[in-house]
Write an enzyme that holds these catalytic residues in place. Structure first.
Site, PDB file in Angstrom:
ATOM      1  N   ARG A  76     -53.830  12.739  -7.641  1.00  0.00           N
ATOM      2  CA  ARG A  76     -54.955  13.421  -8.298  1.00  0.00           C
ATOM      3  C   ARG A  76     -54.882  14.950  -8.283  1.00  0.00           C
ATOM      4  NH1 ARG A  76     -60.529  10.492  -6.957  1.00  0.00           N
ATOM      5  NH2 ARG A  76     -60.359  11.678  -5.042  1.00  0.00           N
ATOM      6  N   ASP A  77     -53.788  15.531  -7.774  1.00  0.00           N
ATOM      7  CA  ASP A  77     -53.651  16.989  -7.823  1.00  0.00           C
ATOM      8  C   ASP A  77     -52.175  17.388  -7.900  1.00  0.00           C
ATOM      9  OD1 ASP A  77     -54.564  19.603  -8.013  1.00  0.00           O
ATOM     10  OD2 ASP A  77     -54.722  19.868  -5.837  1.00  0.00           O
ATOM     11  N   LEU A  78     -51.411  16.690  -8.744  1.00  0.00           N
ATOM     12  CA  LEU A  78     -50.001  17.048  -8.924  1.00  0.00           C
ATOM     13  C   LEU A  78     -49.898  18.355  -9.683  1.00  0.00           C
ATOM     14  CD1 LEU A  78     -48.410  13.639  -9.912  1.00  0.00           C
ATOM     15  CD2 LEU A  78     -47.953  14.961  -7.846  1.00  0.00           C
ATOM     16  N   ASN A  82     -47.556  21.965  -5.485  1.00  0.00           N
ATOM     17  CA  ASN A  82     -47.593  20.851  -4.538  1.00  0.00           C
ATOM     18  C   ASN A  82     -46.273  20.091  -4.484  1.00  0.00           C
ATOM     19  OD1 ASN A  82     -50.161  21.413  -3.720  1.00  0.00           O
ATOM     20  ND2 ASN A  82     -51.143  19.926  -5.050  1.00  0.00           N
ATOM     21  N   THR A 120     -56.434  20.505 -10.599  1.00  0.00           N
ATOM     22  CA  THR A 120     -56.137  21.897 -10.911  1.00  0.00           C
ATOM     23  C   THR A 120     -56.068  22.087 -12.414  1.00  0.00           C
ATOM     24  OG1 THR A 120     -54.914  22.119  -8.844  1.00  0.00           O
ATOM     25  CG2 THR A 120     -54.454  23.747 -10.568  1.00  0.00           C
TER      26      THR A 120
END
Length: 198
Positions: A76-78, A82, A120
C-alpha cells in the site's frame, strides 16, 4: 528486509531492529533514478548498462511483490524511496508500515485501517484516494507501474480519474521514445479501473 528483534522500551515506546543496508553504492531506487539521467552521456554503453541495472531492480521489486501478494499481504505504499539497493546487488522492499493482510485491516492501528487517502501521491493507485477499503493487489500493481513510469520518463504518472490520465502517461512515454510494447504494458497497469489492469 529482515526484522531481527522487536519489543517495547522501558519508557513504553515500541522498537524494532532490522538489517542495516550500507556501502558506497547503497541507497534507494529514488536516489538511483535521480542520478541516472544526470550521468555523463559521453559513454552510451555505460549509460545503457546503468539503465538496464535500474530496470533489473524494478523487476526484482515485481518478484518481491508477487511473493508478498502470494502471502496475502498488501504493501500500500510502494515507491522508489521504499526500495533499498545494497552493495551486493540486492534489491529490498521496505517500509511495510501501511501494509495489511488482504481482507483484514490491523485492529486498533489507524494507519492500517481502511480509509481513503493513504499512500504517496504519484505512486498510490487512484482507488487509494477514492475507496481505500477496496484497494487490493491491483493497487500495488498500479504503484509498480508508476515506479516503472518514473524510471522511463523521470516523471510521476498523472493519477487523474479517467482514461485521459492514461493517455497523458502514454504521450509522455511516446515523447521519450519508449517502445510500443512497453508503453502498452505500463498504460494497462496504470488503468484507472483496477479490473482493466493485469
Amino acid at each position: 528486509i529482515p526484522v531481527y528483534s522487536r519489543g517495547t522500551q522501558a519508557a513504553g515506546r515500541p522498537y524494532y531492529a532490522m538489517r542495516l543496508i550500507t556501502g558506497e553504492r547503497a541507497g534507494t531506487l529514488q536516489q538511483a533514478v535521480k542520478q541516472w539521467p544526470t550521468a555523463p552521456p559521453d559513454d552510451l554503453a555505460e549509460r545503457d548498462l546503468a539503465w538496464r541495472g535500474l530496470l533489473r531492480r524494478v523487476i526484482d521489486v515485481c518478484h518481491t511483490m508477487a511473493y508478498v501478494h502470494s502471502q496475502g499481504v498488501l504493501h500500500r505504499d510502494l515507491k522508489p524511496a521504499n526500495v533499498l539497493l545494497s552493495n551486493e546487488g540486492r534489491t529490498r522492499v521496505c517500509d511495510f508500515g501501511l501494509a495489511r493482510r488482504l481482507g483484514t485491516p490491523a485492529p486498533g492501528d489507524p494507519r492500517t485501517q481502511q480509509f481513503a487517502g493513504m499512500g504517496t501521491l504519484g505512486f498510490a493507485a487512484p482507488e487509494q484516494y477514492v475507496d481505500f477499503k477496496h484497494a487490493g493487489t491491483k493497487a500495488d500493481q498500479w504503484s509498480l507501474a508508476a515506479i516503472l513510469h518514473k524510471l522511463l520518463t523521470n516523471e510521476c504518472p498523472d493519477i487523474g480519474h479517467s482514461s485521459r490520465a492514461v493517455a497523458c502517461c502514454d504521450s509522455v512515454m511516446r515523447e521519450r521514445g519508449i517502445p510500443d510494447h512497453i508503453r502498452s504494458a505500463v498504460c494497462r497497469a496504470l488503468a484507472y479501473d483496477p479490473q482493466a489492469r493485469f
